[in-house]
Write a protein that holds these residues in place. Structure first.
Motif, PDB file in Angstrom:
ATOM      1  N   LEU A 131       0.814  -1.212   0.000  1.00 16.92           N
ATOM      2  CA  LEU A 131       0.000   0.000   0.000  1.00 16.92           C
ATOM      3  C   LEU A 131       0.850   1.266   0.000  1.00 16.92           C
ATOM      4  O   LEU A 131       0.344   2.359  -0.234  1.00 16.92           O
ATOM      5  CB  LEU A 131      -0.925   0.004   1.225  1.00 16.92           C
ATOM      6  N   ILE A 132       2.139   1.090   0.279  1.00 18.23           N
ATOM      7  CA  ILE A 132       3.080   2.208   0.257  1.00 18.23           C
ATOM      8  C   ILE A 132       4.286   1.753  -0.552  1.00 18.23           C
ATOM      9  O   ILE A 132       4.881   0.720  -0.264  1.00 18.23           O
ATOM     10  CB  ILE A 132       3.506   2.606   1.687  1.00 18.23           C
ATOM     11  N   ALA A 137       0.625   0.542  -5.566  1.00 25.12           N
ATOM     12  CA  ALA A 137       0.248   1.050  -4.245  1.00 25.12           C
ATOM     13  C   ALA A 137      -0.951   1.992  -4.299  1.00 25.12           C
ATOM     14  O   ALA A 137      -1.888   1.855  -3.509  1.00 25.12           O
ATOM     15  CB  ALA A 137       1.441   1.739  -3.585  1.00 25.12           C
ATOM     16  N   LYS A 138      -0.935   2.934  -5.226  1.00 21.54           N
ATOM     17  CA  LYS A 138      -2.030   3.900  -5.310  1.00 21.54           C
ATOM     18  C   LYS A 138      -3.349   3.199  -5.614  1.00 21.54           C
ATOM     19  O   LYS A 138      -4.364   3.457  -4.951  1.00 21.54           O
ATOM     20  CB  LYS A 138      -1.742   4.953  -6.382  1.00 21.54           C
ATOM     21  N   TYR A 152     -10.141   7.630  -0.256  1.00 21.07           N
ATOM     22  CA  TYR A 152      -8.779   7.505  -0.768  1.00 21.07           C
ATOM     23  C   TYR A 152      -7.814   8.297   0.099  1.00 21.07           C
ATOM     24  O   TYR A 152      -8.117   9.391   0.566  1.00 21.07           O
ATOM     25  CB  TYR A 152      -8.676   8.004  -2.210  1.00 21.07           C
ATOM     26  N   THR A 153      -6.639   7.735   0.292  1.00 28.84           N
ATOM     27  CA  THR A 153      -5.577   8.437   0.999  1.00 28.84           C
ATOM     28  C   THR A 153      -4.269   8.250   0.261  1.00 28.84           C
ATOM     29  O   THR A 153      -4.088   7.258  -0.446  1.00 28.84           O
ATOM     30  CB  THR A 153      -5.368   7.879   2.422  1.00 28.84           C
ATOM     31  N   ASN A 154      -3.354   9.185   0.456  1.00 32.44           N
ATOM     32  CA  ASN A 154      -2.008   8.942  -0.030  1.00 32.44           C
ATOM     33  C   ASN A 154      -1.320   8.052   1.001  1.00 32.44           C
ATOM     34  O   ASN A 154      -1.885   7.739   2.054  1.00 32.44           O
ATOM     35  CB  ASN A 154      -1.250  10.263  -0.275  1.00 32.44           C
ATOM     36  N   GLY A 155      -0.113   7.652   0.735  1.00 30.82           N
ATOM     37  CA  GLY A 155       0.594   6.742   1.626  1.00 30.82           C
ATOM     38  C   GLY A 155       0.766   7.277   3.031  1.00 30.82           C
ATOM     39  O   GLY A 155       0.612   6.555   4.009  1.00 30.82           O
ATOM     40  N   LYS A 156       1.079   8.571   3.141  1.00 30.34           N
ATOM     41  CA  LYS A 156       1.307   9.164   4.459  1.00 30.34           C
ATOM     42  C   LYS A 156       0.027   9.257   5.283  1.00 30.34           C
ATOM     43  O   LYS A 156       0.049   9.145   6.496  1.00 30.34           O
ATOM     44  CB  LYS A 156       1.914  10.559   4.317  1.00 30.34           C
TER      45      LYS A 156
END
Length: 186
Positions: A131-132, A137-138, A152-156
């Motif tokens: 996922l990161i 991952a995206k 949706y989230t970014n990796g951080k």
């Protein structure tokens, strides 16, 4: 004072006290044995208008708060100090015993859900699930966000969102498994 969100309270006397203090709608849990019907009403209210959990400052009230917060992540919370919720006898506490001013103050100081929830999901679990980092991952995070209903989230942001919405390791693992199975089916 008009409250947009629907306020979750324990009983009819709490509703009466809330309506004396502010213009608001309530959902009553009718005690600490919160049933599925009530949870579904709270979920719907949360989706439509938002929810503020406003329970008594005692053990049953905290139990209801935790049940609702777990079943309906993202609720707001209003807290009434025990000394502002004491009955005239000094033996019972509850929202129904608070003054309209104390209720208005508690509602003005609403908190976003933070809680003392600590997920068993660590950063390594996110990396190991792909996922990161990595080319997929995206896409995996997008699918995971849909399955877990956290967006949706970014990796951080993923780790923070898992905490904020109190996603359990079991739910996370099940969702990751579905995401990865979907990739294998292609």
């Amino acid at each position: 004072m008009k409250i947009k969100e629907i306020i979750v309270v324990e009983g009819k006397d709490d509703t009466v006290a809330i309506k004396r203090a502010v213009d608001a709608d309530t959902i009553e849990t009718n005690g600490s044995a919160v049933n599925k019907e009530v949870i579904e009403r709270i979920k719907h209210a949360h989706e439509v208008r938002g929810v503020i959990v406003f329970t008594d400052p005692d053990y049953p009230g905290e139990r209801i708060r935790k049940i609702v917060a777990k079943a309906v992540p993202g609720c707001k919370h209003a807290f009434l100090p025990k000394n502002e919720a004491l009955a005239k006898s000094g033996k019972k506490v509850g929202v129904e015993h608070a003054t309209p001013e104390a209720i208005r103050k508690a509602l003005a100081d609403v908190k976003e859900e933070q809680g003392d929830f600590h997920s068993e999901i660590d950063f390594d679990a996110l990396v190991n699930a792909g996922l990161i980092g990595g080319t997929k991952a995206k896409e995996r995070r997008e699918k995971l966000g849909v399955l877990l209903k956290i967006g949706y989230t970014n990796g951080k942001q993923l780790y923070k969102r898992l905490q904020m919405f109190q996603i359990t390791k079991e739910a996370f693992d099940q969702a990751v498994e579905k995401v990865l199975q979907g990739e294998k089916a292609k």
